[in-house]
Structure formats: structure tokens, C-alpha cells
Design a protein around this motif. Structure first.
Motif, PDB file in Angstrom:
ATOM      1  N   GLY A 245       0.800  -1.218   0.000  1.00 53.18           N
ATOM      2  CA  GLY A 245       0.000   0.000   0.000  1.00 53.18           C
ATOM      3  C   GLY A 245       0.835   1.272   0.000  1.00 53.18           C
ATOM      4  O   GLY A 245       2.050   1.250  -0.200  1.00 53.18           O
ATOM      5  N   SER A 246       0.154   2.405   0.204  1.00 54.49           N
ATOM      6  CA  SER A 246       0.768   3.744   0.262  1.00 54.49           C
ATOM      7  C   SER A 246       1.529   4.091  -1.013  1.00 54.49           C
ATOM      8  O   SER A 246       2.475   4.880  -0.991  1.00 54.49           O
ATOM      9  CB  SER A 246       1.706   3.844   1.477  1.00 54.49           C
ATOM     10  OG  SER A 246       0.994   3.644   2.677  1.00 54.49           O
ATOM     11  N   GLY A 247       1.116   3.496  -2.143  1.00 55.37           N
ATOM     12  CA  GLY A 247       1.733   3.807  -3.421  1.00 55.37           C
ATOM     13  C   GLY A 247       2.962   2.975  -3.764  1.00 55.37           C
ATOM     14  O   GLY A 247       3.479   3.062  -4.877  1.00 55.37           O
ATOM     15  N   LEU A 248       3.441   2.151  -2.827  1.00 53.28           N
ATOM     16  CA  LEU A 248       4.651   1.356  -3.067  1.00 53.28           C
ATOM     17  C   LEU A 248       4.420   0.281  -4.125  1.00 53.28           C
ATOM     18  O   LEU A 248       5.284   0.041  -4.980  1.00 53.28           O
ATOM     19  CB  LEU A 248       5.120   0.702  -1.762  1.00 53.28           C
ATOM     20  CG  LEU A 248       5.551   1.655  -0.638  1.00 53.28           C
ATOM     21  CD1 LEU A 248       5.954   0.858   0.591  1.00 53.28           C
ATOM     22  CD2 LEU A 248       6.706   2.538  -1.090  1.00 53.28           C
ATOM     23  N   ASP A 249       3.252  -0.358  -4.092  1.00 53.83           N
ATOM     24  CA  ASP A 249       2.969  -1.430  -5.043  1.00 53.83           C
ATOM     25  C   ASP A 249       2.936  -0.899  -6.473  1.00 53.83           C
ATOM     26  O   ASP A 249       3.528  -1.495  -7.390  1.00 53.83           O
ATOM     27  CB  ASP A 249       1.628  -2.100  -4.700  1.00 53.83           C
ATOM     28  CG  ASP A 249       1.583  -2.594  -3.264  1.00 53.83           C
ATOM     29  OD1 ASP A 249       2.639  -3.006  -2.756  1.00 53.83           O
ATOM     30  OD2 ASP A 249       0.502  -2.540  -2.656  1.00 53.83           O
ATOM     31  N   GLU A 250       2.254   0.225  -6.672  1.00 56.64           N
ATOM     32  CA  GLU A 250       2.144   0.810  -8.008  1.00 56.64           C
ATOM     33  C   GLU A 250       3.522   1.228  -8.539  1.00 56.64           C
ATOM     34  O   GLU A 250       3.834   1.043  -9.719  1.00 56.64           O
ATOM     35  CB  GLU A 250       1.203   2.014  -7.983  1.00 56.64           C
ATOM     36  CG  GLU A 250      -0.264   1.675  -7.718  1.00 56.64           C
ATOM     37  CD  GLU A 250      -0.568   1.405  -6.251  1.00 56.64           C
ATOM     38  OE1 GLU A 250      -1.715   1.053  -5.950  1.00 56.64           O
ATOM     39  OE2 GLU A 250       0.352   1.560  -5.410  1.00 56.64           O
ATOM     40  N   GLU A 251       4.352   1.789  -7.656  1.00 58.14           N
ATOM     41  CA  GLU A 251       5.677   2.223  -8.089  1.00 58.14           C
ATOM     42  C   GLU A 251       6.567   1.026  -8.424  1.00 58.14           C
ATOM     43  O   GLU A 251       7.353   1.074  -9.376  1.00 58.14           O
ATOM     44  CB  GLU A 251       6.332   3.081  -7.001  1.00 58.14           C
ATOM     45  CG  GLU A 251       7.773   3.507  -7.291  1.00 58.14           C
ATOM     46  CD  GLU A 251       7.930   4.320  -8.566  1.00 58.14           C
ATOM     47  OE1 GLU A 251       9.087   4.518  -8.987  1.00 58.14           O
ATOM     48  OE2 GLU A 251       6.912   4.771  -9.136  1.00 58.14           O
ATOM     49  N   ALA A 252       6.440  -0.051  -7.670  1.00 58.74           N
ATOM     50  CA  ALA A 252       7.225  -1.262  -7.948  1.00 58.74           C
ATOM     51  C   ALA A 252       6.860  -1.827  -9.318  1.00 58.74           C
ATOM     52  O   ALA A 252       7.738  -2.211 -10.108  1.00 58.74           O
ATOM     53  CB  ALA A 252       6.998  -2.303  -6.852  1.00 58.74           C
ATOM     54  N   VAL A 253       5.557  -1.864  -9.619  1.00 57.14           N
ATOM     55  CA  VAL A 253       5.102  -2.362 -10.921  1.00 57.14           C
ATOM     56  C   VAL A 253       5.597  -1.447 -12.038  1.00 57.14           C
ATOM     57  O   VAL A 253       6.058  -1.911 -13.090  1.00 57.14           O
ATOM     58  CB  VAL A 253       3.561  -2.477 -10.941  1.00 57.14           C
ATOM     59  CG1 VAL A 253       3.055  -2.731 -12.361  1.00 57.14           C
ATOM     60  CG2 VAL A 253       3.098  -3.595 -10.010  1.00 57.14           C
ATOM     61  N   ARG A 254       5.515  -0.145 -11.828  1.00 54.38           N
ATOM     62  CA  ARG A 254       5.959   0.810 -12.846  1.00 54.38           C
ATOM     63  C   ARG A 254       7.440   0.627 -13.169  1.00 54.38           C
ATOM     64  O   ARG A 254       7.846   0.630 -14.340  1.00 54.38           O
ATOM     65  CB  ARG A 254       5.719   2.245 -12.365  1.00 54.38           C
ATOM     66  CG  ARG A 254       6.066   3.307 -13.423  1.00 54.38           C
ATOM     67  CD  ARG A 254       6.175   4.697 -12.813  1.00 54.38           C
ATOM     68  NE  ARG A 254       7.352   4.834 -11.963  1.00 54.38           N
ATOM     69  CZ  ARG A 254       8.588   5.056 -12.436  1.00 54.38           C
ATOM     70  NH1 ARG A 254       8.807   5.140 -13.741  1.00 54.38           N
ATOM     71  NH2 ARG A 254       9.606   5.177 -11.596  1.00 54.38           N
ATOM     72  N   LEU A 255       8.246   0.439 -12.126  1.00 55.63           N
ATOM     73  CA  LEU A 255       9.675   0.283 -12.324  1.00 55.63           C
ATOM     74  C   LEU A 255      10.002  -0.956 -13.153  1.00 55.63           C
ATOM     75  O   LEU A 255      10.815  -0.899 -14.077  1.00 55.63           O
ATOM     76  CB  LEU A 255      10.375   0.202 -10.961  1.00 55.63           C
ATOM     77  CG  LEU A 255      10.586   1.526 -10.224  1.00 55.63           C
ATOM     78  CD1 LEU A 255      10.985   1.275  -8.784  1.00 55.63           C
ATOM     79  CD2 LEU A 255      11.649   2.362 -10.932  1.00 55.63           C
ATOM     80  N   ILE A 256       9.365  -2.079 -12.821  1.00 56.14           N
ATOM     81  CA  ILE A 256       9.657  -3.318 -13.552  1.00 56.14           C
ATOM     82  C   ILE A 256       9.202  -3.198 -15.009  1.00 56.14           C
ATOM     83  O   ILE A 256       9.904  -3.629 -15.927  1.00 56.14           O
ATOM     84  CB  ILE A 256       8.986  -4.522 -12.873  1.00 56.14           C
ATOM     85  CG1 ILE A 256       9.567  -4.733 -11.467  1.00 56.14           C
ATOM     86  CG2 ILE A 256       9.161  -5.776 -13.712  1.00 56.14           C
ATOM     87  CD1 ILE A 256      11.046  -5.052 -11.461  1.00 56.14           C
ATOM     88  N   LYS A 257       8.035  -2.594 -15.218  1.00 60.09           N
ATOM     89  CA  LYS A 257       7.534  -2.428 -16.592  1.00 60.09           C
ATOM     90  C   LYS A 257       8.448  -1.530 -17.419  1.00 60.09           C
ATOM     91  O   LYS A 257       8.597  -1.722 -18.625  1.00 60.09           O
ATOM     92  CB  LYS A 257       6.110  -1.855 -16.570  1.00 60.09           C
ATOM     93  CG  LYS A 257       5.037  -2.855 -16.174  1.00 60.09           C
ATOM     94  CD  LYS A 257       3.660  -2.217 -16.279  1.00 60.09           C
ATOM     95  CE  LYS A 257       2.556  -3.239 -16.000  1.00 60.09           C
ATOM     96  NZ  LYS A 257       1.197  -2.630 -16.101  1.00 60.09           N
TER      97      LYS A 257
END
Length: 284
Positions: A245-257
Motif C-alpha cells: 500500500g501507500s503507493g509502493l505497489d504501483e511504483e514497484a510495478v511501474r519500475l519493472i515495466k
């Protein structure tokens, strides 16, 4: 005659009075050798914040080596060290090794950890020998499953790779057959980042945008991300295995993509796709 009669009594009282006036002797300890390392003490050394917080720190700051993930290496590394009288750790070494990469990471994370509250013995601050377990546990599917599309799967009647078993509907096996009939095998060569692991994690660190909400809440985490390395080296099917949560999951996905292409896995000399799981570290 009066004085002679009581003179012995006066002498006796004079002899007893100093003894009655003496204060009780205090129990004292000899000064401990400042260089001595204790195994057992009256008050053992403890991590700042307590054992639970220390265990959480080790888990959240652990960086699972990519090569160890690909080689499916896991286990618990026993690390010993000395908690000095100022709370720092010294003489860090592995006493029960698992694998070179995991052993080295266990030593790194122990050395980088916060100070301890030092041990006390006989009212004095002393050095103490401590042993701590550092566990490395693979997420399901880490660097294991490689699915061959139906067009490239073994011909009818041709046996699957050694140890292959049919998977139940809706599931898959590490070595076997997926629910759609495609073969799942181990690659001859696993996928890896172009330029090596260090270059990949350096790219992640340089391009990471720490979410404002996570920063505001002072949240640090290790977000495990699963993805597929395609035959052309692109990274697809990105998903977070354990959400924070707190935006960490979305940022992790963005980085890998957005990450650079990898060198794909190979089987029988041909590039194939491979599932991978890597942690994206967020540290303030």
C-alpha cells in the motif's frame, strides 16, 4: 577499691564499642576485563526497539541476490557477532553457511543494522557474543517455471522432461504441464538482466520515485514483484505478490515495466519465456 573493681568492665566496654560502631561491609566486584567477550551475562544485549523490530528490520532491508533467486537458493544463515560496549556490532561472521551469496547478504544486513543496547554484568557495561539467524525464503515461482507455448511443446507421444507430471486444472507445476496443455520445464540458462544484476538494481535505485504518501508515513518495504521475461527480453505480466500500500505497489510495478530488457532464458539453444520474482526495495 571502687575504681579497681570496675576497671576490667570499663576495658571490656572499650574493646566492644568500636566493633559495634563499624558499618556493614559493602559487596564489591572486581573490575571486569574490558576486552573480555561474554557468552552469558546478567542483562543480555538487546537490539534497539526490541527483538521484533530487529527481525522486521532484517526482513525489510534484506536484498535477495538475483543470482540466488535464479538458482533457487534459500535457507537460514546463522550469523555471529560481538555487541561492543557502545552498542555497535563487530567481528561479524557466518557460523552456519547456506550459500556464498546469501551468506554475504546476511553479513551486510547485520552490519548495516541499528545499534544495540549493550550487555551489563555486575553493574558494568560489557562486550557480548551474539548469534542471530537471517532467513532467506523464496516466493512461489521464483526463477523456476518456464512455459513452452503449445506450438513449441514436445510432439504427441514424446515424453516430457525428467520428473514432469501433469498439473491439475487451473494450476501449474514447476516441471510438468500447464492446464492449457503447454509444457513447463527448467531452462538450460536462466534469464538475467543485461549488464548483470548490479546494473539492474542500480537502474531501479536511480529511477525509483518514492511515493509521497509512503514517504509521509515513513514506510519502508521490500515489495516482491513477479513478472515474465519474454523471448525478446521484454518484461510482462507484472504483478505484486505481497501488497504494502501507500503507493509502493504501483511504483514497484511501474519500475519493472519500465526496466531495460533482459537476456531471455534459453532451452535447447532457443530463447523462451521465464517467470521471475524479485524484490523492489524502498528505503528512506
Amino acid at each position: 577499691m571502687f575504681n579497681l573493681r570496675f576497671y576490667p568492665l570499663l576495658l571490656a566496654l572499650a574493646a566492644v564499642t568500636p566493633a559495634l560502631a563499624q558499618k556493614p561491609a559493602k559487596l564489591t566486584y572486581t573490575q571486569d576485563d574490558p576486552k573480555r567477550i561474554y557468552e552469558a551475562v546478567e542483562q543480555p544485549a538487546v537490539p534497539k526497539g526490541g527483538p521484533a523490530a530487529y527481525a522486521e528490520y532484517l526482513q525489510s532491508h534484506q536484498k535477495y541476490p538475483t543470482a540466488a533467486l535464479q538458482a533457487k537458493q534459500e535457507g537460514t544463515v546463522q550469523v555471529s557477532f560481538v555487541v561492543e560496549r557502545n552498542g555497535t556490532v563487530d567481528e561479524v561472521k557466518v557460523v552456519q553457511p547456506v550459500a556464498p551469496l546469501l551468506d554475504a547478504e546476511a553479513i551486510r544486513v547485520i552490519k548495516a543494522a541499528p545499534k544495540w543496547t549493550p550487555a551489563h554484568n555486575h553493574g558494568q557495561t560489557v562486550r557480548q557474543h551474539v548469534t542471530v539467524p537471517v532467513s532467506f525464503v523464496l516466493a512461489p515461482g521464483s526463477g523456476e517455471a518456464v512455459e513452452i507455448p503449445a506450438a513449441g511443446s514436445p510432439a504427441p507421444g514424446r515424453p516430457l522432461p525428467p520428473g514432469a507430471v501433469a498439473a491439475a486444472p487451473g494450476t501449474s507445476s514447476v516441471v510438468g504441464t500447464a492446464a492449457n496443455g503447454a509444457a513447463i520445464i527448467r531452462p538450460e540458462k536462466s534469464a538475467q538482466p543485461v549488464g548483470g544484476n548490479a546494473a539492474f538494481f542500480s537502474w531501479i535505485a536511480a529511477n525509483q520515485k518514492y511515493p509521497d504518501l509512503a514517504r509521509k508515513r515513513h514506510i519502508q518495504a521490500k515489495v516482491p514483484v513477479e513478472f515474465t521475461v519474454q523471448p525478446d527480453g521484454s518484461l510482462t505480466d507484472v504483478r505484486v505478490i505481497q501488497k504494502h500500500g501507500s503507493g509502493l505497489d504501483e511504483e514497484a510495478v511501474r519500475l519493472i515495466k519500465a526496466a531495460p530488457k533482459w537476456e531471455p532464458a534459453t532451452y535447447q539453444g532457443k530463447p523462451i519465456k521465464q517467470k521471475m520474482t524479485l524484490p523492489v526495495i524502498f528505503q528512506l
